[in-house]
Design an enzyme around this catalytic site. Structure first.
Site, short mmCIF file in Angstrom:
data_model
loop_
_atom_site.label_atom_id
_atom_site.label_comp_id
_atom_site.label_asym_id
_atom_site.label_seq_id
_atom_site.Cartn_x
_atom_site.Cartn_y
_atom_site.Cartn_z
N SER A 158 0.85 -1.19 0.00
CA SER A 158 0.00 0.00 0.00
C SER A 158 0.88 1.24 0.00
CB SER A 158 -0.90 0.02 1.25
OG SER A 158 -1.57 1.26 1.36
N TYR A 171 -1.02 -1.02 10.52
CA TYR A 171 -1.25 -1.23 9.09
C TYR A 171 -0.08 -0.70 8.27
CZ TYR A 171 -3.48 -1.01 4.51
OH TYR A 171 -3.77 -1.15 3.18
#
Length: 273
Positions: A158, A171
Site C-alpha cells: 500500500s 497497518y
C-alpha cells in the site's frame, strides 16, 4: 532452497511471449471480496485457472459463480493464510495443481487508534495476516516455481506504507514490511527465473474507505464529505481507485517479463513520499 540453472529458451519460442496469463494457474488470497475478488475475475477473464483462497467459503463460492462463463476457471479453497497448519493443509489440497502465479492479496486494516492505545494482540493480528501470511504462502508455493525455473509472485502492499497515516501504525508498518519482504525475496529466487514484485495501491473505493472516512469524521468533527475530500484532494486525479483498476494493474505486471524486485505505486497520483 537452491536455485537451479535457468532453463534455456527454445529457439522456436519468443523470449517475451505475448500472453503471460492465459493457460496458467494462479493462487489469489483474500479472494472472497474487494481487491481479491476483482483480481480473481480479471485473471479468469484472461484465461487463467484461479484458485480462490480465503477464510469465508460462502464468499469464495459467490466469486466462483461470478466467474462462470469467463475464459478461465475458478477452484475454491478455504484457508487462513496466517495459520501455518491451514496453509500446510492448503498445500496438500493443491498438490495436483501447478501453481505458476501467486497473488498475495489477503490483508486486514487493523485498529484505528493512537499507538499507545493499541493492544499487543491487535498489533500481532495485523502482522499475522499482512506479513506472516505472505511469508507462509511463499514458503509453501515458491519451491515448485524454483524447481520449474519460472513463476510470478505479486504481493499487495500500500502507498500507506510509505507516508504518514495518522492512527494507523500497525497497518502502515505491516505494509512497509511487505515491501522489504518483496525486494529481498526477489533477489533470493530471481536467479531461478521467478519474479517477485509488489503493487502498492492508494485508497480504493469500497467499505474499508467508507469505514475510515466515518471514523475520521467522528474523530475530527467534520462531515463525512469533508473527511473524504481532505483525503482525495491529495491525489492528482482527485479521486480514489476502483478495485478493477488494481486488478488491471496486476494483469499488466504479469505481462512485464523484465519486472522484478519492483514496488509499483498505483494511487491516482497520490504522493507516496
Amino acid at each position: 532452497m537452491t536455485a537451479p540453472d535457468r532453463p534455456a529458451i527454445p529457439a522456436d519460442r519468443p523470449a517475451f511471449p505475448g500472453d503471460r496469463v492465459a493457460g496458467r494457474t494462479a493462487v489469489v488470497t483474500g479472494a472472497g471480496n474487494g481487491l481479491g475478488r476483482a483480481i480473481t475475475l480479471a485473471l479468469v477473464a484472461r484465461g487463467a485457472r484461479v484458485v480462490a483462497v480465503g477464510r469465508n467459503r460462502e464468499r469464495l463460492d459467490a466469486v466462483a459463480a461470478d466467474a462462470d462463463g469467463l475464459a478461465g476457471g475458478v477452484r475454491v479453497a478455504a484457508a487462513d493464510v496466517s495459520d501455518p497448519a491451514s496453509v500446510a493443509a492448503l498445500t496438500g489440497d493443491l498438490a495436483d495443481e501447478t501453481v505458476e502465479i501467486l497473488v498475495n492479496n489477503a490483508g486486514i486494516p487493523g485498529p484505528v487508534a493512537a499507538l499507545v492505545d493499541i493492544a499487543p494482540d491487535e498489533w500481532d493480528e495485523v502482522f499475522a495476516t499482512n506479513v506472516r501470511g505472505i511469508y507462509l504462502m511463499c514458503r509453501a508455493f515458491l519451491p515448485g516455481m524454483v524447481e520449474r525455473g519460472a513463476g510470478d509472485v505479486i504481493n499487495l502492499a500500500s502507498v500507506s506504507g510509505k507516508r504518514p497515516l495518522t492512527r494507523r501504525t500497525p497497518y502502515t508498518a505491516s505494509k512497509m514490511a511487505v515491501i522489504g519482504l518483496t525486494t529481498t525475496l526477489a533477489y533470493e529466487v530471481g536467479p531461478a527465473g521467478v519474479s517477485v514484485n509488489c503493487l502498492s495501491p492508494g485508497p480504493v473505493q469500497g467499505p474499508r474507505m467508507t469505514r475510515n472516512f466515518t471514523l475520521e469524521a467522528e474523530r475530527t468533527g467534520k462531515t463525512y464529505a469533508e473527511a473524504e475530500e481532505a483525503f482525495v484532494s491529495r491525489a492528482a486525479l482527485h479521486r480514489m481507485l476502483t478495485a478493477e483498476e488494481v486488478a488491471a494493474a496486476v494483469v499488466a505486471m504479469l505481462h512485464m517479463p523484465g519486472l522484478c524486485a519492483a514496488d509499483i505505486d498505483l494511487s491516482a497520483g497520490m504522493v507516496a513520499r
